[in-house]
Design a protein around this motif. Sequence first.
Motif, PDB file in Angstrom:
ATOM      1  N   HIS A 176       0.849  -1.199   0.000  1.00 52.73           N
ATOM      2  CA  HIS A 176       0.000   0.000   0.000  1.00 52.73           C
ATOM      3  C   HIS A 176       0.877   1.239   0.000  1.00 52.73           C
ATOM      4  CE1 HIS A 176      -4.039  -1.647   0.423  1.00 52.73           C
ATOM      5  NE2 HIS A 176      -3.558  -2.535   1.279  1.00 52.73           N
TER       6      HIS A 176
ATOM      7  N   ASP B 129      -0.068  -2.748  -6.754  1.00 49.80           N
ATOM      8  CA  ASP B 129      -1.007  -1.927  -7.519  1.00 49.80           C
ATOM      9  C   ASP B 129      -0.304  -1.432  -8.789  1.00 49.80           C
ATOM     10  OD1 ASP B 129      -2.671   0.081  -8.540  1.00 49.80           O
ATOM     11  OD2 ASP B 129      -3.302   0.752  -6.547  1.00 49.80           O
TER      12      ASP B 129
ATOM     13  N   ARG C  30      -1.215   0.470 -11.107  1.00 50.40           N
ATOM     14  CA  ARG C  30      -1.409   1.871 -11.497  1.00 50.40           C
ATOM     15  C   ARG C  30      -0.205   2.715 -11.106  1.00 50.40           C
ATOM     16  NH1 ARG C  30      -6.893   3.136  -8.467  1.00 50.40           N
ATOM     17  NH2 ARG C  30      -5.616   2.140  -6.843  1.00 50.40           N
TER      18      ARG C  30
ATOM     19  N   ARG D 108      -5.064  -4.337 -10.366  1.00 53.44           N
ATOM     20  CA  ARG D 108      -5.444  -2.961 -10.632  1.00 53.44           C
ATOM     21  C   ARG D 108      -5.370  -2.118  -9.372  1.00 53.44           C
ATOM     22  NH1 ARG D 108      -8.557   0.371  -8.343  1.00 53.44           N
ATOM     23  NH2 ARG D 108      -9.874   1.841  -9.463  1.00 53.44           N
ATOM     24  N   GLY D 109      -5.345  -2.744  -8.212  1.00 60.37           N
ATOM     25  CA  GLY D 109      -5.233  -2.019  -6.963  1.00 60.37           C
ATOM     26  C   GLY D 109      -6.451  -2.185  -6.085  1.00 60.37           C
ATOM     27  N   SER D 110      -6.297  -1.810  -4.824  1.00 53.96           N
ATOM     28  CA  SER D 110      -7.367  -1.939  -3.843  1.00 53.96           C
ATOM     29  C   SER D 110      -7.685  -0.564  -3.265  1.00 53.96           C
ATOM     30  CB  SER D 110      -6.927  -2.902  -2.739  1.00 53.96           C
ATOM     31  OG  SER D 110      -5.725  -2.449  -2.150  1.00 53.96           O
TER      32      SER D 110
ATOM     33  N   GLU E  73      -7.680   2.712  -1.202  1.00 52.72           N
ATOM     34  CA  GLU E  73      -6.529   3.309  -0.543  1.00 52.72           C
ATOM     35  C   GLU E  73      -6.938   4.548   0.237  1.00 52.72           C
ATOM     36  OE1 GLU E  73      -3.673   4.401  -3.528  1.00 52.72           O
ATOM     37  OE2 GLU E  73      -5.203   5.063  -4.917  1.00 52.72           O
TER      38      GLU E  73
ATOM     39  N   TYR F  44      -1.858   7.381  -7.497  1.00 53.16           N
ATOM     40  CA  TYR F  44      -1.011   7.019  -8.632  1.00 53.16           C
ATOM     41  C   TYR F  44      -0.667   8.238  -9.486  1.00 53.16           C
ATOM     42  CZ  TYR F  44      -5.715   6.926 -10.623  1.00 53.16           C
ATOM     43  OH  TYR F  44      -6.987   7.254 -10.993  1.00 53.16           O
TER      44      TYR F  44
ATOM     45  N   ALA G 272      -3.694   0.492 -15.626  1.00 55.57           N
ATOM     46  CA  ALA G 272      -3.100  -0.654 -14.925  1.00 55.57           C
ATOM     47  C   ALA G 272      -2.949  -1.842 -15.860  1.00 55.57           C
ATOM     48  CB  ALA G 272      -3.962  -1.029 -13.722  1.00 55.57           C
TER      49      ALA G 272
END
Length: 337
Positions: A48, A79, A81, A109-111, A113, A119, A136
């Motif tokens: 993260h 992530d 991105r 693609r990410g969670s 945040e 990004y 991403a």
Amino acid sequence: MKRIGFLSFGHWHPRTLTRTASDVLHQSVDLAVAAEELGIDGAYFRVHHFARQLASPFPLLTAVGMRTSRIEIGTGVIDMRYENPLYMAETAASADLLSGERLQLGISRGSPETVIDGYKVFGNIPPAGTTDAEMAARHTEAFLAAIEGAKLAQSDPARTGVSGRVAIEPRSETLRERIWWGSGTRGSAIKTAEQGMNLMSSTLLTEDTGVPFDELQAEQIRMYREAFAAGGWGREPRVSVSRSVTPLVSEQDRQYFGHRSAQDSEQVGYIDPLTIARFGKSYIGEPDKIAEELANDKAVQAADTVLVTVPNQRGVDYNAALLENIVKHVAPAAGWR
């Protein structure tokens, strides 16, 4: 026979046993060493940004690799991105070679945040008319091409005596088969199979069909395996699920987590105003009860790897004891090994 790994969220806070970033980094390495001694198969770490958690993963993965000899070393997840895909390909290959080719990299693609469009602060801005998810995906395609050895840059004959295009260096020849995609839906699981990546499914799914969480996740896994087989990749894919598993063995276990043993259940909610989320339950209780529940968890049974989330802020000794209790009391009774 299932592989068992731990998944650390890597939090630190002054009122815990991981008071600083230095504490959590050193303890992450120490826990991986202890886990290997216990026979645990994998050490995985969340990634993260802009939070008191583990961020850039490759120095940590390298440090774990240099202190261990057998355990798989992974992420859950990076992530994409935020990433420069070619620089990531170089650093991933270096870490993989230093560890003896033991990396298992989970990307996505990410969670959710703690910041808005973080990004973009890293200099990654989607072109006009495109989304961050599409960016991403492009980063992922470039990363995969790079670690596969795609010829990306034109050599300068005046300096090298060689004409033609060249790939990034260093490269790990086997890394491409050890890339995982963190999937939250059945559709993204199918796309993961089409790209020849392993599947990493967590305790959060961003869709809801009304069936129990483990059944929805098991359906995702089944669709992924069918799509992977249809893709003709010539190998068996890996599939992991993560679960919160806390056997109450000691008085300390009961003090920390006993009050939650009757409270944890599946939940349906929203991670933002438009995105629904299904959260899997935590398994807390007596070891034989947990083992029975896990043996009936359809997604756990469908996966080859189970990542057990650990309360890293409780310190290395407590988490090593937690993992030992899972290996000794839960895994055999659940039919994992």
